[in-house]
Design a protein around this motif. Structure first.
Motif, short mmCIF file in Angstrom:
data_model
loop_
_atom_site.label_atom_id
_atom_site.label_comp_id
_atom_site.label_asym_id
_atom_site.label_seq_id
_atom_site.Cartn_x
_atom_site.Cartn_y
_atom_site.Cartn_z
N GLY A 263 -4.81 1.18 -2.50
CA GLY A 263 -4.97 -0.13 -3.13
C GLY A 263 -6.11 -0.17 -4.12
O GLY A 263 -5.98 -0.75 -5.21
N TYR B 221 0.82 -1.21 0.00
CA TYR B 221 0.00 0.00 0.00
C TYR B 221 0.86 1.26 0.00
O TYR B 221 0.45 2.29 -0.53
CB TYR B 221 -0.91 0.01 1.23
CG TYR B 221 -2.08 -0.94 1.15
CD1 TYR B 221 -2.93 -0.93 0.05
CD2 TYR B 221 -2.35 -1.83 2.18
CE1 TYR B 221 -4.02 -1.78 -0.03
CE2 TYR B 221 -3.44 -2.70 2.12
CZ TYR B 221 -4.27 -2.66 1.02
OH TYR B 221 -5.34 -3.51 0.95
N LEU C 177 -4.55 3.88 3.20
CA LEU C 177 -3.84 2.77 2.57
C LEU C 177 -4.76 1.98 1.66
O LEU C 177 -4.41 1.62 0.52
CB LEU C 177 -3.25 1.86 3.65
CG LEU C 177 -2.14 2.46 4.51
CD1 LEU C 177 -1.72 1.46 5.59
CD2 LEU C 177 -0.93 2.86 3.67
N HIS C 178 -5.97 1.70 2.14
CA HIS C 178 -6.92 0.94 1.33
C HIS C 178 -7.33 1.73 0.09
O HIS C 178 -7.51 1.14 -0.99
CB HIS C 178 -8.16 0.59 2.17
CG HIS C 178 -7.85 -0.24 3.37
ND1 HIS C 178 -8.66 -0.27 4.48
CD2 HIS C 178 -6.81 -1.07 3.64
CE1 HIS C 178 -8.13 -1.08 5.38
NE2 HIS C 178 -7.01 -1.58 4.89
N LEU D 299 -7.89 -7.50 -2.16
CA LEU D 299 -7.12 -6.66 -1.25
C LEU D 299 -7.25 -7.18 0.17
O LEU D 299 -8.34 -7.60 0.59
CB LEU D 299 -7.62 -5.21 -1.29
CG LEU D 299 -7.59 -4.48 -2.64
CD1 LEU D 299 -8.17 -3.09 -2.46
CD2 LEU D 299 -6.18 -4.42 -3.20
N SER E 42 -5.47 -3.65 6.09
CA SER E 42 -4.28 -3.33 6.86
C SER E 42 -4.46 -3.79 8.30
O SER E 42 -5.54 -3.65 8.89
CB SER E 42 -4.02 -1.82 6.83
OG SER E 42 -3.01 -1.46 7.74
#
Length: 272
Positions: free
Chosen positions: A88, A53, A84-85, A71, A74
């Motif tokens: 992704g 990420y 972070l997601h 995915l 985290s």
């Protein structure tokens, strides 16, 4: 191609193993922080590329040619998981993925005392706005984690914990297999799909199970929240406490038939 992120971890690593039984290895890719740790997949014909990420460019490269991307959420409590997601999701969209799947948690919502809940809910909102078909795998509370909450019941015959509510404790290996079934299959799961065991139990029920397993009476003792958290590092204690607080509000009581349907058998619950 199906690309799975976090494939050196316990959850998505098991998903890759199940996927290899259903899909040719050359149709599977993995996106991992350390490619050396995924050599056992590369040796079997799986495409292995570095991706994380924190490095969107590498992540996009690891997703190249993917029809579906899975995915992993985290697990860093100090990181901004939602950001972070988002990285992704954007990398998967930029790479041309037609469907994005995400390992979420049952009953993900903003109004829960369980800290991962709002993070999952916010990520699902980003998925819904991505313009790409998406599936949120709302996995039940992993059954192995109950061991962190039961104390030394085998030694003292007592389960001492705060007041709780029903939880549909779910085997992590079962949801890993179910993810592979979904990835390899033609049945479209759009939006959130709840994957849990078919029974929700309380710590009173767990004490009864412990009594049967051990062959002696195991008592359930309810203690005050603050009393229970004393003696442990505060950050760890507070995280554990949120599970009890959320369960008391019914956040983990939901059960679903979908996991059993995907597995073709009865899902496993807790084992002691």
């Amino acid at each position: 191609m199906i690309v799975i992120m976090g494939a050196t971890g316990a959850l998505n690593g098991a998903t890759v193993e199940h996927l290899l039984k259903r899909v040719p290895a050359e149709e599977i890719g993995v996106s991992v922080r350390d490619v050396a740790k995924a050599r056992h997949f590369a040796d079997r014909g799986v495409r292995v590329r570095r991706g994380s990420y924190e490095d969107p460019a590498a992540l996009r490269n690891s997703f190249e040619g993917a029809e579906k991307v899975l995915l992993v959420s985290s697990n860093d409590p100090h990181a901004d998981g939602v950001s972070l997601h988002r990285a992704g999701i954007e990398a998967a969209v930029d790479a041309g993925a037609q469907r994005i799947l995400y390992t979420s948690h049952q009953n993900s919502r903003m109004d829960t005392p369980f800290p991962p809940g709002p993070e999952h809910a916010a990520t699902e909102r980003i998925l819904a706005e991505s313009g790409v078909a998406w599936t949120a795998l709302r996995n039940g509370f992993y059954a192995h984690s109950i061991g962190w909450l039961l104390g030394n019941w085998r030694e003292d015959g007592v389960i001492t914990a705060p007041a709780d509510g029903p939880v549909s404790w779910t085997d992590r290996a079962d949801v890993a297999e179910a993810a592979a079934v979904i990835l390899a299959g033609n049945r479209a799961f759009d939006g959130p799909v709840t994957l849990t065991a078919r029974q929700a139990v309380t710590f009173d029920d767990v004490a009864e199970l412990a009594s049967r397993v051990s062959g002696r009476e195991v008592k359930r003792v309810v203690v005050d929240d603050e009393e229970w958290t004393a003696g442990e590092p505060e950050e760890i204690a507070r995280m554990k406490l949120t599970m009890f607080q959320a369960s008391r509000q019914g956040h983990f009581a939901e059960t679903s038939q979908v996991l059993a349907e995907l597995l073709g058998r009865e899902p496993r619950g807790i084992t002691l």
